[in-house]
Scaffold this active site. Structure first.
Site, PDB file in Angstrom:
ATOM      1  N   HIS A  45      -8.376 -36.027  17.614  1.00 28.01           N
ATOM      2  CA  HIS A  45      -7.951 -36.931  17.130  1.00 28.01           C
ATOM      3  C   HIS A  45      -9.250 -36.617  15.375  1.00 28.01           C
ATOM      4  CE1 HIS A  45      -5.710 -39.500  19.259  1.00 28.01           C
ATOM      5  NE2 HIS A  45      -4.777 -39.280  18.923  1.00 28.01           N
TER       6      HIS A  45
ATOM      7  N   GLY B 221     -12.358 -43.912  30.060  1.00 22.73           N
ATOM      8  CA  GLY B 221     -12.183 -44.908  29.101  1.00 22.73           C
ATOM      9  C   GLY B 221     -11.533 -45.302  27.842  1.00 22.73           C
ATOM     10  N   THR B 222     -10.122 -45.027  28.342  1.00 20.85           N
ATOM     11  CA  THR B 222      -8.565 -45.120  27.328  1.00 20.85           C
ATOM     12  C   THR B 222      -8.166 -46.150  27.957  1.00 20.85           C
ATOM     13  OG1 THR B 222      -6.903 -43.477  25.889  1.00 20.85           O
ATOM     14  CG2 THR B 222      -7.849 -42.908  27.576  1.00 20.85           C
TER      15      THR B 222
ATOM     16  N   CYS C 250      -9.160 -32.339   1.535  1.00 18.49           N
ATOM     17  CA  CYS C 250      -8.875 -33.065   0.238  1.00 18.49           C
ATOM     18  C   CYS C 250      -7.445 -33.351   0.898  1.00 18.49           C
ATOM     19  CB  CYS C 250      -9.336 -31.968  -0.780  1.00 18.49           C
ATOM     20  SG  CYS C 250      -8.405 -30.420  -0.640  1.00 18.49           S
TER      21      CYS C 250
END
Ligand code: BJW
Length: 256
Positions: free
Chosen positions: A115, A185-186, A123
């Site tokens: 991610h 931990g997800t 930009c």
């Protein structure tokens, strides 16, 4: 724990998939837990392209604040244990949904960031990549691209956006070819990341979940270690290799 540790110690190829919970013990809020990031803000405002278009300055400031908190945080024993596993297993790939860079700061080397990263911006004109700029007094918010003058945005993946293709391909290839997939931990509700453990399981890997709460993956996992990662992972390393177990890939291969 003992059985899961045996499975990990015997594995030549291990993939870890981590989420926000691995950084919780570093003081970084998760998203969906009570008191998490999205208890404070509307997800549509801060994790969608439409939220950015509606108020680019507010969204940039939200990420700038989180980035400050992430840089001020330190890796915790869970990050350190995953780096220790990488040093002990012949072939280890860490796939993270997190943008905080704490795995790398803990010493993990093969890290795939699904991610994006809060260290990078790009930009909104031609997609020029640039390191996250230092704030300058009087500069516009968001800052402008040094190459073309278009507004910058965080180089992270929001809902409805494609994940970086090469990173996804590398992660999926690793999952399809591993002996053990550790999922840490997800909440395992965000796709496509949530599917990675299923890919590994479909190819015969053992799935070990580390999470104090049940998730949709708990039913798929072969071993569920239901406690905080900062407690479970160091204990797993100790149970697998002992306090002074082999620390180099060569030594580890000798044991397998
Ligand atoms: C502990 C702990 C401790 C606490 N120890 N554990 C298929 C079906 C349905 C929907 C979709 C689908 N495919 C795609 C979608 C849409 C969407 C999606 O998944 N929606 C669902 C939510 C319904 N996915 C997307 O839009 C993705 N894009 C995509 O698929 O594009 C396709 C496309 C192709 C071609 C062209 C165009 C498009 C993109 C998803 C992007 C997600 N982005 C975010 C923000 C990133 C930037 C940032 O960090 O700010 O990623 S959202 C947020 O969720 C963030 C996280 O990485 C991600 C996952 O969250 P995570 O890490 O699981 O955190 P939490 O809070 O949910 O859970 C924490 C867990 O830790 C809990 O379980 C706790 O119990 C545990 N815990 N303390 C261990 N001490």
């Amino acid at each position: 724990m003992e059985t899961a540790a045996d499975v990990v110690a015997a594995a030549g190829r291990v993939v870890a998939l981590t989420g926000a919970g691995v950084s919780a013990e570093s003081g970084i809020a998760t998203f969906r837990d009570a008191g998490g990031a999205w208890a404070q803000v509307d997800v549509a405002d801060v994790a969608t392209p439409a939220g950015y278009r509606a108020d680019p300055a507010a969204l940039w400031r939200w990420y700038a604040d989180r980035r400050r908190a992430m840089r001020a945080a330190a890796p915790n024993p869970a990050h350190q244990a995953l780096a220790a596993i990488e040093a002990r297993v012949a072939d280890f790939v860490l796939v993270t949904q997190n943008i905080d860079g704490l795995h790398q700061r803990a010493g993990s080397r093969r890290v795939l960031e699904l991610h994006g990263s809060v260290e990078e911006a790009r930009c909104t004109g031609r997609g020029h990549a640039t390191p996250w700029p230092d704030p300058e007094p009087g500069a516009p918010v968001p800052p402008l691209c040094p190459r073309c003058g278009a507004r910058l945005r965080p180089d992270v993946v929001w809902f409805g956006e494609a994940l970086p293709r090469a990173t996804v391909e590398a992660a999926w290839a690793a999952a399809a070819d591993c002996d053990v997939l550790l999922v840490v931990g997800t909440s395992a509700v965000v796709e496509p990341a949530a599917s990675l453990p299923r890919v590994a399981a479909a190819h015969g890997a053992a799935v070990v979940e580390v999470n104090p709460n049940h998730t949709p993956l708990s039913a798929v996992a072969d071993h569920v270690l239901g406690a905080p990662a900062g407690v479970v992972l160091p204990a797993l390393v100790e149970a697998a290799w002992g306090a002074g177990g082999p620390a180099s890939p060569g030594e580890a291969r000798g044991r397998i």
